[in-house]
Design a protein around this motif. Structure first.
Motif, mmCIF file in Angstrom:
data_model
loop_
_atom_site.group_PDB
_atom_site.id
_atom_site.type_symbol
_atom_site.label_atom_id
_atom_site.label_comp_id
_atom_site.label_asym_id
_atom_site.label_seq_id
_atom_site.Cartn_x
_atom_site.Cartn_y
_atom_site.Cartn_z
ATOM 1 N N GLY A 230 0.812 -1.207 0.000
ATOM 2 C CA GLY A 230 0.000 0.000 0.000
ATOM 3 C C GLY A 230 0.847 1.259 0.000
ATOM 4 N N VAL A 231 1.911 1.279 0.802
ATOM 5 C CA VAL A 231 2.809 2.426 0.828
ATOM 6 C C VAL A 231 3.455 2.633 -0.538
ATOM 7 C CG1 VAL A 231 5.006 3.283 1.741
ATOM 8 C CG2 VAL A 231 3.283 2.367 3.298
ATOM 9 N N ALA A 232 3.909 1.534 -1.149
ATOM 10 C CA ALA A 232 4.537 1.636 -2.471
ATOM 11 C C ALA A 232 3.560 2.188 -3.498
ATOM 12 C CB ALA A 232 5.054 0.270 -2.907
ATOM 13 N N ALA A 233 2.309 1.741 -3.434
ATOM 14 C CA ALA A 233 1.302 2.240 -4.375
ATOM 15 C C ALA A 233 1.041 3.723 -4.154
ATOM 16 C CB ALA A 233 0.003 1.440 -4.215
ATOM 17 N N TRP A 234 1.010 4.141 -2.903
ATOM 18 C CA TRP A 234 0.753 5.551 -2.598
ATOM 19 C C TRP A 234 1.915 6.440 -3.031
ATOM 20 C CZ3 TRP A 234 2.963 9.113 0.912
ATOM 21 C CH2 TRP A 234 2.231 10.297 1.066
ATOM 22 N N VAL A 235 3.133 5.981 -2.823
ATOM 23 C CA VAL A 235 4.310 6.765 -3.212
ATOM 24 C C VAL A 235 4.395 6.904 -4.731
ATOM 25 C CG1 VAL A 235 6.840 6.717 -3.287
ATOM 26 C CG2 VAL A 235 5.648 6.307 -1.134
ATOM 27 N N GLY A 236 4.028 5.830 -5.449
ATOM 28 C CA GLY A 236 4.063 5.885 -6.911
ATOM 29 C C GLY A 236 5.448 6.208 -7.424
ATOM 30 N N GLU A 237 5.540 7.191 -8.307
ATOM 31 C CA GLU A 237 6.836 7.605 -8.847
ATOM 32 C C GLU A 237 7.560 8.577 -7.920
ATOM 33 O OE1 GLU A 237 8.296 6.339 -11.575
ATOM 34 O OE2 GLU A 237 6.600 4.954 -11.508
ATOM 35 N N GLY A 238 6.852 9.060 -6.901
ATOM 36 C CA GLY A 238 7.477 9.987 -5.965
ATOM 37 C C GLY A 238 6.447 10.924 -5.363
ATOM 38 N N VAL A 239 6.632 11.250 -4.083
ATOM 39 C CA VAL A 239 5.713 12.149 -3.406
ATOM 40 C C VAL A 239 6.498 12.972 -2.386
ATOM 41 C CG1 VAL A 239 5.125 10.440 -1.632
ATOM 42 C CG2 VAL A 239 3.521 12.270 -2.143
ATOM 43 N N ALA A 240 6.123 14.225 -2.206
ATOM 44 C CA ALA A 240 6.810 15.107 -1.270
ATOM 45 C C ALA A 240 6.575 14.663 0.165
ATOM 46 C CB ALA A 240 6.337 16.542 -1.462
ATOM 47 N N VAL A 241 7.610 14.807 1.005
ATOM 48 C CA VAL A 241 7.511 14.489 2.429
ATOM 49 C C VAL A 241 8.060 15.665 3.232
ATOM 50 C CG1 VAL A 241 7.665 11.991 2.090
ATOM 51 C CG2 VAL A 241 9.760 13.323 2.374
ATOM 52 N N THR A 242 7.997 15.564 4.544
ATOM 53 C CA THR A 242 8.480 16.638 5.405
ATOM 54 C C THR A 242 10.011 16.607 5.471
ATOM 55 O OG1 THR A 242 8.483 15.299 7.410
ATOM 56 C CG2 THR A 242 6.410 16.377 6.805
ATOM 57 N N ALA A 243 10.567 17.601 6.139
ATOM 58 C CA ALA A 243 12.023 17.674 6.292
ATOM 59 C C ALA A 243 12.568 16.496 7.092
ATOM 60 C CB ALA A 243 12.408 18.992 6.970
ATOM 61 N N THR A 244 11.730 15.879 7.919
ATOM 62 C CA THR A 244 12.156 14.714 8.705
ATOM 63 C C THR A 244 11.881 13.395 7.985
ATOM 64 O OG1 THR A 244 10.033 14.721 9.878
ATOM 65 C CG2 THR A 244 11.869 15.906 10.902
ATOM 66 N N GLY A 245 11.418 13.475 6.747
ATOM 67 C CA GLY A 245 11.205 12.268 5.963
ATOM 68 C C GLY A 245 9.907 11.557 6.218
ATOM 69 N N LEU A 246 8.934 12.241 6.815
ATOM 70 C CA LEU A 246 7.632 11.642 7.108
ATOM 71 C C LEU A 246 6.575 12.172 6.149
ATOM 72 C CD1 LEU A 246 7.629 11.908 11.002
ATOM 73 C CD2 LEU A 246 8.238 9.922 9.605
#
Length: 232
Positions: A49-65
């Motif tokens: 599910g996480v891999a599907a949500w990330v797809g080709e790439g998605v922005a995250v916070t400065a702490t990587g969350l």
């Protein structure tokens, strides 16, 4: 009877590299029931599910969350209830954070330049993906002795594997906890038994019922794998 011997969490450094890398190249044929069991675990379903949500790439916070505004959507993809109120940090959703940490440790996702991108840890073989995710999660720093939740999980696996009862027999959790705590005191280390059992249940290596713990076939498989990765 619950027995304890030197824990599988004690690792010696080897020139052949990190245990997860050695596990990744194992080519032994696996039994279909184990493959099906691995594919059905909460952790593997969550990683997909996480891999599907990330797809080709998605922005995250400065702490990587995940960004707070993205958390409801990610929860829906994972099939869990989004927070009832707006939150300012993903750390307020513990189950999600546990899964995100495993995804990073297992190289299902990589965080670079404030963006989550797909890694190479999600393979077609469900059992291999599951096995490598566990090894990398509990032994990601290649430490000689692992404490906390990860150490608790490893030692609990060993103690459950040594129980002199028929396979699949439930073990009293209080007795298990006492055995591990006594071992930890003798070793001068600290194991978080409750968190370790939670981690094992997340991976489907044990079944937890009120006051009782049962080692699953996946858990028995992990014991074998970990002993193969640990030098004699």
């Amino acid at each position: 009877m619950l027995r304890y011997s030197p824990p599988v969490s004690r690792r010696r450094k080897q020139s052949s590299g990190h245990p997860a890398k050695r596990a990744a190249v194992r080519t032994a044929t696996q039994e279909p029931p184990l493959v099906r069991a691995a594919a059905a675990t909460p952790v593997l379903r969550g990683l997909r599910g996480v891999a599907a949500w990330v797809g080709e790439g998605v922005a995250v916070t400065a702490t990587g969350l995940p960004r707070p505004g993205d958390i409801p959507d990610l929860c829906r993809v994972l099939g869990i209830e989004p927070p009832a109120v707006r939150i300012r940090t993903a750390g307020r959703v513990p189950w999600l954070m546990s899964l995100w940490a495993v995804a990073r440790a297992a190289d299902v996702i990589q965080i670079r330049a404030r963006k989550a991108r797909p890694g190479e840890g999600l393979g077609a073989d469900a059992l291999e993906t599951w096995r490598n995710a566990f090894v990398r999660t509990v032994d990601g720093n290649d430490e000689e002795f692992i404490e906390g939740a990860e150490g608790g999980a490893l030692v609990a696996l060993q103690v459950l594997a040594n129980v002199e009862l028929p396979p699949g027999t439930a073990v009293d959790e209080t007795a298990l906890d006492a055995t591990i705590r006594a071992a930890a005191e003798a070793e001068g280390v600290t194991f978080d038994v409750g968190a370790g059992l939670d981690l094992l249940a997340f991976f489907g290596a044990v079944v937890r019922e009120p006051g009782r713990v049962t080692l699953t076939p996946l858990g028995a498989h992990l014991v074998t794998v970990l002993h193969e990765l640990t030098p004699a």
